[in-house]
Scaffold this motif. Sequence first.
Motif, PDB file in Angstrom:
ATOM      1  N   ALA A  74       0.858  -1.179   0.000  1.00  0.00           N
ATOM      2  CA  ALA A  74       0.000   0.000   0.000  1.00  0.00           C
ATOM      3  C   ALA A  74       0.902   1.238   0.000  1.00  0.00           C
ATOM      4  CB  ALA A  74      -0.915   0.011   1.224  1.00  0.00           C
ATOM      5  N   TYR A  75       0.912   1.930  -1.123  1.00  0.00           N
ATOM      6  CA  TYR A  75       1.729   3.136  -1.238  1.00  0.00           C
ATOM      7  C   TYR A  75       1.057   4.284  -0.491  1.00  0.00           C
ATOM      8  CZ  TYR A  75       4.946   1.134  -4.597  1.00  0.00           C
ATOM      9  OH  TYR A  75       5.916   0.372  -5.187  1.00  0.00           O
ATOM     10  N   ILE A  76       1.785   4.864   0.445  1.00  0.00           N
ATOM     11  CA  ILE A  76       1.326   6.040   1.176  1.00  0.00           C
ATOM     12  C   ILE A  76       1.764   7.285   0.401  1.00  0.00           C
ATOM     13  CG2 ILE A  76       1.407   7.288   3.375  1.00  0.00           C
ATOM     14  CD1 ILE A  76       0.046   4.458   3.412  1.00  0.00           C
ATOM     15  N   THR A  77       3.003   7.284  -0.039  1.00  0.00           N
ATOM     16  CA  THR A  77       3.552   8.295  -0.940  1.00  0.00           C
ATOM     17  C   THR A  77       4.452   7.540  -1.913  1.00  0.00           C
ATOM     18  OG1 THR A  77       5.594   8.759   0.283  1.00  0.00           O
ATOM     19  CG2 THR A  77       3.608   9.975   0.970  1.00  0.00           C
ATOM     20  N   ASP A  78       5.106   8.269  -2.792  1.00  0.00           N
ATOM     21  CA  ASP A  78       6.048   7.622  -3.717  1.00  0.00           C
ATOM     22  C   ASP A  78       7.237   7.017  -2.979  1.00  0.00           C
ATOM     23  OD1 ASP A  78       4.486   8.276  -5.887  1.00  0.00           O
ATOM     24  OD2 ASP A  78       5.692  10.026  -6.448  1.00  0.00           O
ATOM     25  N   ASP A  79       7.485   7.484  -1.759  1.00  0.00           N
ATOM     26  CA  ASP A  79       8.654   7.036  -1.007  1.00  0.00           C
ATOM     27  C   ASP A  79       8.333   6.315   0.293  1.00  0.00           C
ATOM     28  OD1 ASP A  79      10.452   8.130  -2.901  1.00  0.00           O
ATOM     29  OD2 ASP A  79      10.146  10.119  -2.031  1.00  0.00           O
ATOM     30  N   VAL A  80       7.055   6.007   0.527  1.00  0.00           N
ATOM     31  CA  VAL A  80       6.641   5.296   1.740  1.00  0.00           C
ATOM     32  C   VAL A  80       5.608   4.242   1.352  1.00  0.00           C
ATOM     33  CG1 VAL A  80       5.579   5.464   4.029  1.00  0.00           C
ATOM     34  CG2 VAL A  80       7.034   7.333   3.189  1.00  0.00           C
ATOM     35  N   VAL A  81       5.881   3.010   1.761  1.00  0.00           N
ATOM     36  CA  VAL A  81       4.996   1.891   1.436  1.00  0.00           C
ATOM     37  C   VAL A  81       4.785   1.050   2.683  1.00  0.00           C
ATOM     38  CG1 VAL A  81       4.755  -0.235   0.070  1.00  0.00           C
ATOM     39  CG2 VAL A  81       5.808   1.774  -0.947  1.00  0.00           C
ATOM     40  N   ILE A  82       3.550   0.608   2.878  1.00  0.00           N
ATOM     41  CA  ILE A  82       3.248  -0.374   3.917  1.00  0.00           C
ATOM     42  C   ILE A  82       3.101  -1.720   3.216  1.00  0.00           C
ATOM     43  CG2 ILE A  82       1.576  -1.144   5.646  1.00  0.00           C
ATOM     44  CD1 ILE A  82       0.908   1.834   6.068  1.00  0.00           C
ATOM     45  N   SER A  83       3.756  -2.715   3.762  1.00  0.00           N
ATOM     46  CA  SER A  83       3.711  -4.052   3.177  1.00  0.00           C
ATOM     47  C   SER A  83       3.361  -5.075   4.247  1.00  0.00           C
ATOM     48  CB  SER A  83       5.079  -4.393   2.568  1.00  0.00           C
ATOM     49  OG  SER A  83       5.097  -5.716   2.090  1.00  0.00           O
ATOM     50  N   HIS A  84       2.596  -6.079   3.848  1.00  0.00           N
ATOM     51  CA  HIS A  84       2.328  -7.246   4.691  1.00  0.00           C
ATOM     52  C   HIS A  84       2.826  -8.473   3.957  1.00  0.00           C
ATOM     53  CE1 HIS A  84      -0.732  -4.460   6.304  1.00  0.00           C
ATOM     54  NE2 HIS A  84      -0.549  -5.119   7.433  1.00  0.00           N
ATOM     55  N   PHE A  85       3.441  -9.390   4.706  1.00  0.00           N
ATOM     56  CA  PHE A  85       3.795 -10.672   4.105  1.00  0.00           C
ATOM     57  C   PHE A  85       3.729 -11.784   5.141  1.00  0.00           C
ATOM     58  CE2 PHE A  85       7.918  -8.617   4.983  1.00  0.00           C
ATOM     59  CZ  PHE A  85       8.685  -9.615   5.571  1.00  0.00           C
ATOM     60  N   TRP A  86       3.405 -12.965   4.634  1.00  0.00           N
ATOM     61  CA  TRP A  86       3.414 -14.169   5.465  1.00  0.00           C
ATOM     62  C   TRP A  86       4.840 -14.662   5.578  1.00  0.00           C
ATOM     63  CZ3 TRP A  86      -0.588 -15.037   8.251  1.00  0.00           C
ATOM     64  CH2 TRP A  86      -1.868 -14.800   7.776  1.00  0.00           C
TER      65      TRP A  86
END
Length: 140
Positions: A74-86
């Motif tokens: 999930a991109y918050i900005t072009d330089d910040v991303v939230i990621s989930h992984f198993w």
Amino acid sequence: MKIINPEDIPLAFQAAWNHHDMTAFADLFCEDATFVNRFGHYVQGVQEIVALHVPIHETIYSDSTLVNELINLAYITDDVVISHFWSRLTAGVAHPVGPHQIDTLILVVLTRQNHLWRIRALESVTLTNPHTGQTILRDT
């Protein structure tokens, strides 16, 4: 390792863990990153994150492996991303309870600095039965 894309983080994390390569592991994190392990232990700073992992990679997880699977970005900005992984940890005979598997859900906040993606914050949650507290494996 130079991470060019956020979707590369789960596999880079897996590779560093599986090779028990703390230099590669450290390279995944920002200098001031935070890390919360599956037991709720909080540390801040890449040196503290590595210090948390060196002893377990020399002992109980010395023969462990991870298999990670990206869930989403999930991109918050072009330089910040939230990621989930198993992440499925397979512990070997070096672990006090012997060979077993544990599934965790990992949330990371990634930031891009100088065209490289690094983990700014990571939190890991072990899947457990809420009624018994026993660990459970997710359906894959």
